[in-house]
Design an enzyme around this catalytic site. Structure first.
Site, PDB file in Angstrom:
ATOM      1  N   GLY A   1     -44.703 -83.276  64.705  1.00 35.28           N
ATOM      2  CA  GLY A   1     -43.375 -83.094  65.271  1.00 35.28           C
ATOM      3  C   GLY A   1     -42.694 -84.425  65.580  1.00 35.28           C
TER       4      GLY A   1
ATOM      5  N   ALA B   1     -31.072 -82.283  58.846  1.00 31.33           N
ATOM      6  CA  ALA B   1     -29.919 -83.133  58.561  1.00 31.33           C
ATOM      7  C   ALA B   1     -28.630 -82.313  58.514  1.00 31.33           C
ATOM      8  CB  ALA B   1     -30.143 -83.850  57.227  1.00 31.33           C
TER       9      ALA B   1
ATOM     10  N   HIS C   1     -27.286 -63.364  33.882  1.00 31.58           N
ATOM     11  CA  HIS C   1     -28.591 -63.115  33.256  1.00 31.58           C
ATOM     12  C   HIS C   1     -28.765 -64.061  32.072  1.00 31.58           C
ATOM     13  CE1 HIS C   1     -32.111 -61.102  31.699  1.00 31.58           C
ATOM     14  NE2 HIS C   1     -31.547 -61.154  30.494  1.00 31.58           N
TER      15      HIS C   1
HETATM   16  P1  FAD Z   1     -31.294 -89.820  62.566  1.00 31.66           P
HETATM   17  O1  FAD Z   1     -31.210 -89.545  61.128  1.00 31.66           O
HETATM   18  O2  FAD Z   1     -32.632 -90.053  63.161  1.00 31.66           O
HETATM   19  O3  FAD Z   1     -30.345 -91.064  62.834  1.00 31.66           O
HETATM   20  C1  FAD Z   1     -30.222 -91.637  64.091  1.00 31.66           C
HETATM   21  C2  FAD Z   1     -29.706 -93.043  63.941  1.00 31.66           C
HETATM   22  O4  FAD Z   1     -29.433 -93.558  65.237  1.00 31.66           O
HETATM   23  C3  FAD Z   1     -30.706 -93.995  63.310  1.00 31.66           C
HETATM   24  O5  FAD Z   1     -30.122 -94.622  62.192  1.00 31.66           O
HETATM   25  C4  FAD Z   1     -31.034 -94.996  64.414  1.00 31.66           C
HETATM   26  O6  FAD Z   1     -31.199 -96.325  63.913  1.00 31.66           O
HETATM   27  C5  FAD Z   1     -29.787 -94.909  65.264  1.00 31.66           C
HETATM   28  N1  FAD Z   1     -30.031 -95.300  66.670  1.00 31.66           N
HETATM   29  C6  FAD Z   1     -30.939 -94.800  67.531  1.00 31.66           C
HETATM   30  N2  FAD Z   1     -30.839 -95.393  68.733  1.00 31.66           N
HETATM   31  C7  FAD Z   1     -29.836 -96.299  68.618  1.00 31.66           C
HETATM   32  C8  FAD Z   1     -29.267 -97.234  69.501  1.00 31.66           C
HETATM   33  N3  FAD Z   1     -29.670 -97.358  70.768  1.00 31.66           N
HETATM   34  N4  FAD Z   1     -28.276 -98.022  69.041  1.00 31.66           N
HETATM   35  C9  FAD Z   1     -27.840 -97.917  67.764  1.00 31.66           C
HETATM   36  N5  FAD Z   1     -28.349 -97.052  66.887  1.00 31.66           N
HETATM   37  C10 FAD Z   1     -29.330 -96.239  67.300  1.00 31.66           C
HETATM   38  N6  FAD Z   1     -34.114 -82.669  57.228  1.00 31.66           N
HETATM   39  C11 FAD Z   1     -33.546 -81.855  56.321  1.00 31.66           C
HETATM   40  O7  FAD Z   1     -32.552 -81.191  56.636  1.00 31.66           O
HETATM   41  N7  FAD Z   1     -34.021 -81.745  55.034  1.00 31.66           N
HETATM   42  C12 FAD Z   1     -35.113 -82.453  54.630  1.00 31.66           C
HETATM   43  O8  FAD Z   1     -35.524 -82.328  53.487  1.00 31.66           O
HETATM   44  C13 FAD Z   1     -35.737 -83.310  55.576  1.00 31.66           C
HETATM   45  N8  FAD Z   1     -36.816 -84.035  55.214  1.00 31.66           N
HETATM   46  C14 FAD Z   1     -37.375 -84.894  56.118  1.00 31.66           C
HETATM   47  C15 FAD Z   1     -38.491 -85.633  55.718  1.00 31.66           C
HETATM   48  C16 FAD Z   1     -39.092 -86.502  56.608  1.00 31.66           C
HETATM   49  C17 FAD Z   1     -40.296 -87.303  56.177  1.00 31.66           C
HETATM   50  C18 FAD Z   1     -38.549 -86.654  57.920  1.00 31.66           C
HETATM   51  C19 FAD Z   1     -39.162 -87.631  58.884  1.00 31.66           C
HETATM   52  C20 FAD Z   1     -37.459 -85.923  58.326  1.00 31.66           C
HETATM   53  C21 FAD Z   1     -36.855 -85.029  57.424  1.00 31.66           C
HETATM   54  N9  FAD Z   1     -35.759 -84.254  57.785  1.00 31.66           N
HETATM   55  C22 FAD Z   1     -35.202 -83.398  56.873  1.00 31.66           C
HETATM   56  C23 FAD Z   1     -35.174 -84.327  59.137  1.00 31.66           C
HETATM   57  C24 FAD Z   1     -33.899 -85.214  59.109  1.00 31.66           C
HETATM   58  O9  FAD Z   1     -34.232 -86.497  58.633  1.00 31.66           O
HETATM   59  C25 FAD Z   1     -33.318 -85.292  60.504  1.00 31.66           C
HETATM   60  O10 FAD Z   1     -33.089 -83.980  60.989  1.00 31.66           O
HETATM   61  C26 FAD Z   1     -31.996 -86.039  60.477  1.00 31.66           C
HETATM   62  O11 FAD Z   1     -32.148 -87.335  59.973  1.00 31.66           O
HETATM   63  C27 FAD Z   1     -31.399 -86.099  61.880  1.00 31.66           C
HETATM   64  O12 FAD Z   1     -30.180 -86.749  61.822  1.00 31.66           O
HETATM   65  P2  FAD Z   1     -29.565 -87.526  63.087  1.00 31.66           P
HETATM   66  O13 FAD Z   1     -28.317 -88.139  62.600  1.00 31.66           O
HETATM   67  O14 FAD Z   1     -29.541 -86.631  64.252  1.00 31.66           O
HETATM   68  O15 FAD Z   1     -30.642 -88.653  63.437  1.00 31.66           O
HETATM   69  P1  NAD Z   2     -43.271 -79.521  62.520  1.00 32.17           P
HETATM   70  O1  NAD Z   2     -42.863 -79.069  63.860  1.00 32.17           O
HETATM   71  O2  NAD Z   2     -42.635 -78.929  61.322  1.00 32.17           O
HETATM   72  O3  NAD Z   2     -44.832 -79.329  62.323  1.00 32.17           O
HETATM   73  C1  NAD Z   2     -45.779 -79.868  63.195  1.00 32.17           C
HETATM   74  C2  NAD Z   2     -47.051 -79.068  63.049  1.00 32.17           C
HETATM   75  O4  NAD Z   2     -48.074 -79.754  63.733  1.00 32.17           O
HETATM   76  C3  NAD Z   2     -46.937 -77.676  63.656  1.00 32.17           C
HETATM   77  O5  NAD Z   2     -47.408 -76.707  62.742  1.00 32.17           O
HETATM   78  C4  NAD Z   2     -47.799 -77.767  64.900  1.00 32.17           C
HETATM   79  O6  NAD Z   2     -48.405 -76.545  65.254  1.00 32.17           O
HETATM   80  C5  NAD Z   2     -48.826 -78.801  64.460  1.00 32.17           C
HETATM   81  N1  NAD Z   2     -49.482 -79.479  65.570  1.00 32.17           N
HETATM   82  C6  NAD Z   2     -48.943 -79.920  66.726  1.00 32.17           C
HETATM   83  N2  NAD Z   2     -49.897 -80.483  67.499  1.00 32.17           N
HETATM   84  C7  NAD Z   2     -51.052 -80.408  66.809  1.00 32.17           C
HETATM   85  C8  NAD Z   2     -52.393 -80.815  67.077  1.00 32.17           C
HETATM   86  N3  NAD Z   2     -52.707 -81.401  68.213  1.00 32.17           N
HETATM   87  N4  NAD Z   2     -53.339 -80.586  66.139  1.00 32.17           N
HETATM   88  C9  NAD Z   2     -53.020 -79.970  64.968  1.00 32.17           C
HETATM   89  N5  NAD Z   2     -51.764 -79.552  64.671  1.00 32.17           N
HETATM   90  C10 NAD Z   2     -50.800 -79.773  65.569  1.00 32.17           C
HETATM   91  O7  NAD Z   2     -43.096 -81.110  62.554  1.00 32.17           O
HETATM   92  P2  NAD Z   2     -43.204 -82.187  61.392  1.00 32.17           P
HETATM   93  O8  NAD Z   2     -43.843 -81.612  60.195  1.00 32.17           O
HETATM   94  O9  NAD Z   2     -43.760 -83.392  62.040  1.00 32.17           O
HETATM   95  O10 NAD Z   2     -41.685 -82.448  61.075  1.00 32.17           O
HETATM   96  C11 NAD Z   2     -40.798 -82.855  62.121  1.00 32.17           C
HETATM   97  C12 NAD Z   2     -39.442 -82.288  61.897  1.00 32.17           C
HETATM   98  O11 NAD Z   2     -38.799 -82.967  60.837  1.00 32.17           O
HETATM   99  C13 NAD Z   2     -39.461 -80.820  61.499  1.00 32.17           C
HETATM  100  O12 NAD Z   2     -39.412 -79.980  62.627  1.00 32.17           O
HETATM  101  C14 NAD Z   2     -38.236 -80.678  60.691  1.00 32.17           C
HETATM  102  O13 NAD Z   2     -37.193 -80.295  61.532  1.00 32.17           O
HETATM  103  C15 NAD Z   2     -37.979 -82.054  60.146  1.00 32.17           C
HETATM  104  N6  NAD Z   2     -38.310 -82.065  58.706  1.00 32.17           N
HETATM  105  C16 NAD Z   2     -37.632 -81.219  57.891  1.00 32.17           C
HETATM  106  C17 NAD Z   2     -37.934 -81.175  56.550  1.00 32.17           C
HETATM  107  C18 NAD Z   2     -37.199 -80.223  55.665  1.00 32.17           C
HETATM  108  O14 NAD Z   2     -36.193 -79.697  56.109  1.00 32.17           O
HETATM  109  N7  NAD Z   2     -37.647 -79.997  54.433  1.00 32.17           N
HETATM  110  C19 NAD Z   2     -38.940 -81.986  56.029  1.00 32.17           C
HETATM  111  C20 NAD Z   2     -39.629 -82.819  56.895  1.00 32.17           C
HETATM  112  C21 NAD Z   2     -39.286 -82.848  58.242  1.00 32.17           C
END
Ligand code: FAD
Ligand code: NAD
Length: 471
Positions: free
Chosen positions: A277, A326, A450
């Protein structure tokens, strides 16, 4: 002190979209972001573009090709010999995709005349923000409205420290330069499944330890059960009910002690990914200076209009918790901008789609059958398998199913669940249907091309009335 009508802190998908929409609506806007890429340069786009959605999908797409060439090409009559996987080139392509898109955000902000400040922002009190600029100087800005869109960062577990050498967070898992022989992952959530798929397709033995007894509990159970079966067949060893107790790094091995149904177990891996998470990014904002309150988990509290406990200061995206996606953050950014301009703004959080980009992809929107039962809503469901679609056979991609959940009495669509190829695109039809408050009968009467995978939605809609044609 520079004056702005709107100051946005964070240029991730929530912040930069909000800044652009505010500028479109005529506000004078500043957007501040502190992100620095691996080359030490400021980069916009936040987690999503730099270390999230985009790089993970680039690797998932590259490795999907590898999987196709190794497992399926032969069936298409394509004989591939001497296939070599060049990880550095794969990573370079991923980095290029990220660079193109982060530069794209910079040029969009410029085009919309948003003033971008590269640096870390913190509250000074009132409507003032201090920016410690990456170039070494500092600035103070005053805003009529301030939007916090500072996003989130990976969580870890007590006693586990991330070194991004052997014990990795999601960013480390995206940047591996070699295929680990044995990859352990803690957490079978979205990141665990996506990163597990990438490295499994490249040859790692992947073992995922999940604390919960149930796989992907947010998805409909019909879909999550079938997904677990298919992913298991692909080689992901997903172990449920695991309680991780200790992680020890020694030499090039990581030892994970955990208990499974109460019995002690030991797992030895070459790398470990912690994917349990994410938590709110607020540590250097000095929220107290502006009297901004957070909840027990550290997410900024807001009302339904994204207003924090401080007047004229708002928060959107991951930093407020909820669905950390996002597209959810971007919608909040646009809606908030319109609200600030006096327009009517509304987001239907019940119609936010989720996608897990494994293959087959897992996508859903709205309620599951189990949620309906839990909430006392009387519902009907219709299911249709991909193996009954001509297009899926033509593609040689027949795993998965469609499931539509509709209200018993009035047929209104409450949820849709898809496990299958291109589920991320197919789910859009269900989002449109739900936003338009359509009934299953409406989808059943719409002409679908289709042969196409979308015929599965049509047939699942027919199946809610037990009149699917091809199954
Ligand atoms: P962020 O993208 O985290 O952006 C926050 C920004 O604030 C950052 O650029 C940071 O530098 C800036 N910031 C923070 N504090 C300060 C400060 N004090 N001063 C200036 N700047 C600051 N979501 C999806 O919908 N689809 C996906 O496929 C998906 N895949 C993911 C895969 C991975 C590996 C991860 C980690 C996440 C994924 N997510 C996905 C989740 C998605 O990336 C986030 O939900 C999204 O980026 C959140 O957007 P945000 O703008 O709220 O924050
Ligand atoms: P997640 O919440 O999706 O999954 C975390 C998993 O870790 C859960 O299944 C939880 O039960 C498990 N977990 C927690 N504590 C644990 C422990 N002590 N031992 C074993 N398992 C444990 O979180 P994530 O995969 O880290 O992703 C973070 C967030 O980033 C997601 O909630 C999602 O919103 C976003 N994200 C989205 C996408 C996408 O939209 N395709 C892709 C990547 C990330």
């Amino acid at each position: 002190m520079q004056q702005y009508q709107v100051i946005v802190i964070g240029a991730g998908p929530a912040g930069y979209v909000c800044a652009i929409r505010c500028a479109q609506l005529g506000f004078k806007v500043a957007c501040i972001d502190k992100w620095v890429n691996a080359r030490g340069k400021p980069a916009l786009g936040g987690t999503c573009l730099n270390v999230g959605c985009i790089p993970s999908k680039a690797l998932l797409d590259s490795t999907h090709h590898v999987h196709f060439l190794r497992q399926h090409a032969g069936r298409h009559g394509l004989k591939i010999s001497g296939l070599e996987v060049d990880i550095p080139t794969m990573q370079k392509r991923k980095d290029k995709v990220v660079q193109t898109l982060t530069r794209g955000v910079a040029s969009l902000l410029k085009k919309n005349k948003v003033d971008v400040f590269a640096g870390a922002a913190r509250f000074l009190g009132g409507q003032q923000v201090h920016v410690e600029q990456l170039e070494g100087t500092s600035q103070q800005l005053q805003g009529e409205h301030i939007v916090i869109a500072s996003g989130s960062k990976p969580s870890t577990l007590p006693g586990i420290s991330i070194d991004n050498e052997q014990v990795l967070d999601s960013t480390g898992a995206l940047n591996l330069r070699e295929v680990p022989e044995r990859l352990g992952i803690i957490g079978a959530g979205v990141i665990g499944l996506e990163m597990g798929s990438v490295w499994n397709r490249l040859g790692s033995e992947v073992i995922i330890l999940e604390a919960l007894p149930e796989f992907l509990p947010a998805a409909d159970h019909t879909v999550s059960k079938e997904a677990a079966r298919i992913l298991g067949k692909q080689g992901l060893d997903i172990r449920m009910n695991c309680r991780v107790e200790e992680v020890q790094v020694s030499g090039d091995k990581v030892a994970v002690s955990y208990s499974l149904n109460g019995a002690g177990q030991l797992l030895e891996v070459s790398k470990l990914v912690v994917a349990v998470g994410r938590m709110a990014n607020t540590e250097d904002l000095d929220l107290d200076a502006a009297n901004i309150e957070t909840d027990q988990k550290g997410f900024i509290e807001t009302d339904e209009r994204w207003q924090t406990s401080a007047e004229n200061i708002y928060a959107i995206g991951d930093v407020v918790g909820g669905a950390m996606l996002a597209h959810k953050g971007s919608e909040e950014g646009m809606a908030l901008a319109e609200q600030l301009a006096g327009q009517h703004a509304h987001i239907n959080y019940d119609a936010v789609p989720w996608v897990v980009y494994t293959w087959p992809e897992i996508a859903w929107v709205g309620k599951t059958e189990q949620q309906c039962k839990h909430d006392g809503i009387s519902c009907r469901t219709g299911e249709f398998p991909f193996r009954a679609l001509g297009r899926a056979h033509a593609m040689d991609d027949t795993d998965g199913l469609f499931k539509i959940v509709c209200e018993q009495e009035n047929d209104r669509i409450l949820g849709a669940h898809i496990l299958g190829p291109n589920a991320s695109e197919l789910i859009c039809e269900a989002v449109v249907a739900m936003e338009s408050e359509l009934c299953a009968e409406d989808l059943a009467r719409m002409v679908h091309a289709h042969p196409s995978l979308s015929e599965g939605m049509h047939e699942a809609a027919l199946a809610t009335d037990r009149r699917a044609i091809h199954f």
